[in-house]
Design a protein around this motif. Structure first.
Motif, mmCIF file in Angstrom:
data_model
loop_
_atom_site.group_PDB
_atom_site.id
_atom_site.type_symbol
_atom_site.label_atom_id
_atom_site.label_comp_id
_atom_site.label_asym_id
_atom_site.label_seq_id
_atom_site.Cartn_x
_atom_site.Cartn_y
_atom_site.Cartn_z
ATOM 1 N N GLY A 58 126.640 44.906 8.193
ATOM 2 C CA GLY A 58 126.780 43.989 6.716
ATOM 3 C C GLY A 58 127.279 43.618 7.238
ATOM 4 N N ALA A 59 129.166 43.834 6.962
ATOM 5 C CA ALA A 59 130.210 42.899 7.281
ATOM 6 C C ALA A 59 130.290 41.996 8.063
ATOM 7 C CB ALA A 59 131.168 43.392 7.401
ATOM 8 N N TYR A 60 129.110 42.282 8.956
ATOM 9 C CA TYR A 60 129.236 40.857 10.624
ATOM 10 C C TYR A 60 127.988 39.707 9.674
ATOM 11 C CZ TYR A 60 127.559 38.275 14.541
ATOM 12 O OH TYR A 60 127.814 37.568 15.705
ATOM 13 N N LEU A 61 127.021 40.336 8.882
ATOM 14 C CA LEU A 61 125.953 39.211 8.667
ATOM 15 C C LEU A 61 126.137 38.500 6.811
ATOM 16 C CD1 LEU A 61 123.090 42.056 9.179
ATOM 17 C CD2 LEU A 61 123.222 39.837 10.494
ATOM 18 N N ALA A 62 126.819 39.024 6.182
ATOM 19 C CA ALA A 62 127.777 38.252 5.453
ATOM 20 C C ALA A 62 128.942 37.409 5.955
ATOM 21 C CB ALA A 62 128.746 38.711 4.335
ATOM 22 N N ALA A 64 127.895 35.673 8.543
ATOM 23 C CA ALA A 64 127.136 34.807 9.013
ATOM 24 C C ALA A 64 126.198 33.844 8.360
ATOM 25 C CB ALA A 64 126.015 36.119 10.340
ATOM 26 N N GLY A 65 126.411 34.607 6.972
ATOM 27 C CA GLY A 65 125.992 33.915 6.081
ATOM 28 C C GLY A 65 126.425 32.981 4.960
ATOM 29 N N ASN A 66 128.052 32.934 5.404
ATOM 30 C CA ASN A 66 129.109 32.431 4.665
ATOM 31 C C ASN A 66 128.712 33.032 3.522
ATOM 32 O OD1 ASN A 66 131.074 31.089 4.841
ATOM 33 N ND2 ASN A 66 130.134 29.203 4.273
ATOM 34 N N CYS A 67 128.117 34.435 3.058
ATOM 35 C CA CYS A 67 128.466 34.716 1.922
ATOM 36 C C CYS A 67 129.808 34.182 0.562
ATOM 37 C CB CYS A 67 127.357 36.299 1.621
ATOM 38 S SG CYS A 67 126.018 36.294 2.707
ATOM 39 N N ALA A 68 130.491 34.628 0.932
ATOM 40 C CA ALA A 68 132.017 34.881 -0.216
ATOM 41 C C ALA A 68 131.922 33.317 -0.376
ATOM 42 C CB ALA A 68 133.045 35.825 1.124
ATOM 43 N N THR A 69 131.835 32.415 0.481
ATOM 44 C CA THR A 69 132.266 31.094 0.085
ATOM 45 C C THR A 69 131.169 30.796 -0.836
ATOM 46 O OG1 THR A 69 132.819 30.411 2.903
ATOM 47 C CG2 THR A 69 132.172 28.195 0.818
ATOM 48 N N CYS A 70 130.286 31.190 -0.896
ATOM 49 C CA CYS A 70 129.919 30.119 -2.952
ATOM 50 C C CYS A 70 129.855 32.474 -3.855
ATOM 51 C CB CYS A 70 128.694 30.431 -2.353
ATOM 52 S SG CYS A 70 128.017 28.819 -2.228
ATOM 53 N N HIS A 71 130.032 32.351 -3.157
ATOM 54 C CA HIS A 71 130.321 34.332 -4.084
ATOM 55 C C HIS A 71 132.419 34.481 -4.911
ATOM 56 C CE1 HIS A 71 126.106 35.046 -4.228
ATOM 57 N NE2 HIS A 71 126.312 34.108 -3.802
ATOM 58 N N THR A 72 132.661 33.319 -4.299
ATOM 59 C CA THR A 72 134.456 33.936 -4.798
ATOM 60 C C THR A 72 134.774 32.599 -5.161
ATOM 61 O OG1 THR A 72 134.569 35.110 -2.558
ATOM 62 C CG2 THR A 72 135.907 34.209 -4.033
ATOM 63 N N GLU A 73 135.272 33.162 -6.654
ATOM 64 C CA GLU A 73 135.792 32.117 -6.760
ATOM 65 C C GLU A 73 137.396 31.605 -6.995
ATOM 66 O OE1 GLU A 73 136.549 30.456 -11.825
ATOM 67 O OE2 GLU A 73 136.069 32.417 -11.906
ATOM 68 N N ARG A 74 137.616 30.312 -6.317
ATOM 69 C CA ARG A 74 138.974 30.018 -6.205
ATOM 70 C C ARG A 74 139.397 30.944 -7.232
ATOM 71 N NH1 ARG A 74 139.276 23.648 -4.568
ATOM 72 N NH2 ARG A 74 137.472 24.037 -2.636
ATOM 73 N N GLY A 75 140.826 31.425 -6.464
ATOM 74 C CA GLY A 75 141.553 32.359 -6.583
ATOM 75 C C GLY A 75 141.521 33.797 -7.454
ATOM 76 N N GLY A 76 139.597 33.768 -7.376
ATOM 77 C CA GLY A 76 139.504 35.130 -8.093
ATOM 78 C C GLY A 76 139.041 36.350 -7.102
ATOM 79 N N ARG A 142 114.264 43.121 6.941
ATOM 80 C CA ARG A 142 114.688 44.351 6.026
ATOM 81 C C ARG A 142 115.682 45.054 5.983
ATOM 82 N NH1 ARG A 142 112.577 46.821 1.259
ATOM 83 N NH2 ARG A 142 114.333 48.703 0.227
ATOM 84 N N ALA A 143 115.296 45.168 7.162
ATOM 85 C CA ALA A 143 117.144 45.842 8.090
ATOM 86 C C ALA A 143 118.223 45.254 7.906
ATOM 87 C CB ALA A 143 116.567 46.362 9.792
ATOM 88 N N ASP A 144 118.083 43.956 8.085
ATOM 89 C CA ASP A 144 119.249 43.075 7.701
ATOM 90 C C ASP A 144 119.502 43.422 6.274
ATOM 91 O OD1 ASP A 144 120.011 42.864 10.577
ATOM 92 O OD2 ASP A 144 119.586 41.043 10.958
ATOM 93 N N SER A 145 118.527 42.840 5.771
ATOM 94 C CA SER A 145 119.431 43.327 3.930
ATOM 95 C C SER A 145 119.417 44.034 3.960
ATOM 96 C CB SER A 145 117.749 42.679 3.064
ATOM 97 O OG SER A 145 118.053 43.421 1.582
ATOM 98 N N ASP A 146 119.770 44.967 4.110
ATOM 99 C CA ASP A 146 119.717 47.071 3.767
ATOM 100 C C ASP A 146 121.223 47.217 4.321
ATOM 101 O OD1 ASP A 146 117.964 47.567 3.135
ATOM 102 O OD2 ASP A 146 115.931 48.774 4.212
ATOM 103 N N ALA A 147 121.250 46.007 5.697
ATOM 104 C CA ALA A 147 122.630 46.417 5.913
ATOM 105 C C ALA A 147 123.709 45.220 5.615
ATOM 106 C CB ALA A 147 122.873 45.711 7.229
ATOM 107 N N LEU A 148 122.988 44.121 4.613
ATOM 108 C CA LEU A 148 123.816 43.494 3.411
ATOM 109 C C LEU A 148 124.447 43.689 2.130
ATOM 110 C CD1 LEU A 148 122.402 40.241 4.204
ATOM 111 C CD2 LEU A 148 124.724 40.451 4.364
ATOM 112 N N TYR A 149 123.565 44.581 1.628
ATOM 113 C CA TYR A 149 123.273 46.046 0.981
ATOM 114 C C TYR A 149 124.198 46.952 0.384
ATOM 115 C CZ TYR A 149 121.710 49.350 -2.863
ATOM 116 O OH TYR A 149 121.445 49.804 -3.874
ATOM 117 N N ALA A 150 124.388 47.162 2.232
ATOM 118 C CA ALA A 150 125.430 48.484 1.961
ATOM 119 C C ALA A 150 126.524 47.568 2.129
ATOM 120 C CB ALA A 150 124.600 49.851 3.955
#
Length: 433
Positions: A58-62, A64-76, A142-150
């Motif tokens: 899931g960490a690898y997939l996150a 790959a999706g660059n999730c942290a960029t949008c879901h992290t406020e600057r300094g947050g 669904r398998a990748d979704s569950d890994a991201l969720y985990a």
């Protein structure tokens, strides 16, 4: 009013009401299409068995999706949301993805998380705005979704209430969003193409799904929906960067590149044939440099296979000798020390401008943005101390930026055409996020 006229008016109103009812039912049914069943949340989300391997995946997939960029406020705190995402319709704020029960995913089940990716619905059934790219994430398995969720459930919980979006009416309403979805969104699932190799199919899955490359590299209509030509390029609203066509060899198409050259660009941000700046530099820095060699090669195989774009743009307007002389003087004063008197650059340090397709594109937005705001390659393991270009907006007027951009685009065989000052005025002011 006569009885006949009154009857005609009643019939008309009844027909309009019926049509409105049909339209509403159609919109509703299209928005429920392929809806994943999710039970109502009662207390904390049920615990599901997870493994370290699944969390690592899931960490690898996150990434790959660059999730942290949008879901992290600057300094947050990482993944705690709150980052403002500007759109032509107002500002959307990203949500808290940490497992905090009150403000994050603490009460979300794996089913609810899957529904958000696949159907674009929150845990309470509320429609999500496509600034969260579920039109692409709907292809995630669904398998990748569950890994991201985990993985997200394994993060430290951060109490960070989600901020209300600041959108103009009627875009701020759920009915308006339902109409948009009825017009432009259908839930989907990635299916391998039997005629293609496993490597090609893996690349297609990454590019079209988690990588959500189309979110930037496709033109948008007035309502913010893709115009339909896959990865054919488009101007990024408000940011004023142009995400070039990945199909056109005169822009960012790579059909004539080797697979290894494409892998090198995605891993390091630079090759002798080109380098990345602007929003793509962030993608390489936070996402693609961390992907495995097989996944990068799969993406390269898919990108090489994209069919070429259609017709070439018309012959550009050539600059006058007076305009070129003005641009040449500015170039000699501000640019030649790094990029060379003939635009030859310095290999591995300063990019070559002569024959550079980023310079030669019909759309001048990126040249203008780099001159005005500067250009910076990502720091990667393969290029840990990249050289950058300083901004010149504080030194050069719109007219001067237009002159030097025109000179660079019309010299050394580039032949890309004139840049007008009013275009610089419109594009240099783009946001930096």
């Amino acid at each position: 009013m006569s009885l006949k006229a009154r009857r005609r008016r009643l019939i008309t109103l009844a027909l309009l009401a019926a049509l409105a009812g049909i339209a509403t039912a159609t919109v509703w049914s299209l928005n429920r299409l392929d809806e994943a069943p999710v039970p109502e949340a009662q207390g904390a989300a049920p615990s599901i068995p997870t493994t370290e391997a699944q969390i690592t995946r899931g960490a690898y997939l996150a990434r790959a999706g660059n999730c942290a960029t949008c879901h992290t406020e600057r300094g947050g705190a990482p993944y705690a949301g709150g980052r403002p995402l500007a759109t032509p319709f107002g500002t959307v704020y990203s949500s808290n993805l940490t497992p905090d029960e009150a403000t994050g995913l603490g009460r979300w089940s794996a089913d609810a998380f899957w529904r958000a990716l696949h159907n674009g619905r929150s845990i309470d059934g509320r429609l999500l705005y496509p600034a969260f790219p579920y039109p692409n994430y709907t292809q995630v398995t669904r398998a990748d979704s569950d890994a991201l969720y985990a993985y997200l459930r394994s993060l430290p919980p951060t109490k960070a209430p989600n901020r209300a979006h600041e959108l103009a009416f009627p875009f701020s309403t759920q009915p308006a969003l339902a109409v948009w979805r009825a017009l432009y969104f259908r839930p989907g699932v990635h299916r391998d193409e039997p005629a293609r190799t496993a490597e090609w199919n893996r690349g297609a899955y990454l590019v079209r799904g988690l990588g959500h490359c189309a979110a930037c590299h496709e033109a948008r209509n007035l309502l913010g929906a893709s115009q339909g030509l896959e990865l054919a390029g488009g101007l990024m609203p408000l940011q004023n960067w142009y995400a070039p066509s990945l199909r056109d060899p005169h822009e960012a198409g790579v059909s004539d590149w080797s697979e290894q050259e494409i892998v090198a660009l995605l891993r390091t941000g630079m090759t002798p044939k080109g380098s990345v700046m602007g929003p793509m530099a962030d993608v390489v820095y936070r996402s693609t440099q961390h992907l495995s060699e097989p996944d990068l090669r799969a993406m390269a195989v898919f990108l090489k296979s994209l069919p070429p774009a259609g017709s070439r743009p018309p012959e550009p307007v050539r600059a006058t000798s007076t305009r070129l002389a003005q641009g040449a003087a500015l170039y000699a004063r501000h640019c030649a020390a790094c990029h060379g008197e003939q635009g030859e650059g310095v290999p591995g340090v300063y990019p070559r401008l002569a024959g550079n397709r980023a310079v030669r594109m019909a759309e001048p937005a990126n040249v203008i943005r780099v001159i005005a705001k500067g250009g910076f390659l990502p720091a990667t393991a393969g290029n840990p101390r990249p050289f950058g270009m300083p901004p010149f907006a504080h030194l050069l007027s719109d007219d001067e930026i237009a002159a030097v951009a025109t000179y660079v685009r019309d010299s050394w065989g580039n032949r890309a055409g004139v840049v007008e000052p009013h275009v610089v005025g419109r594009l240099r002011a783009g946001g930096d996020d």
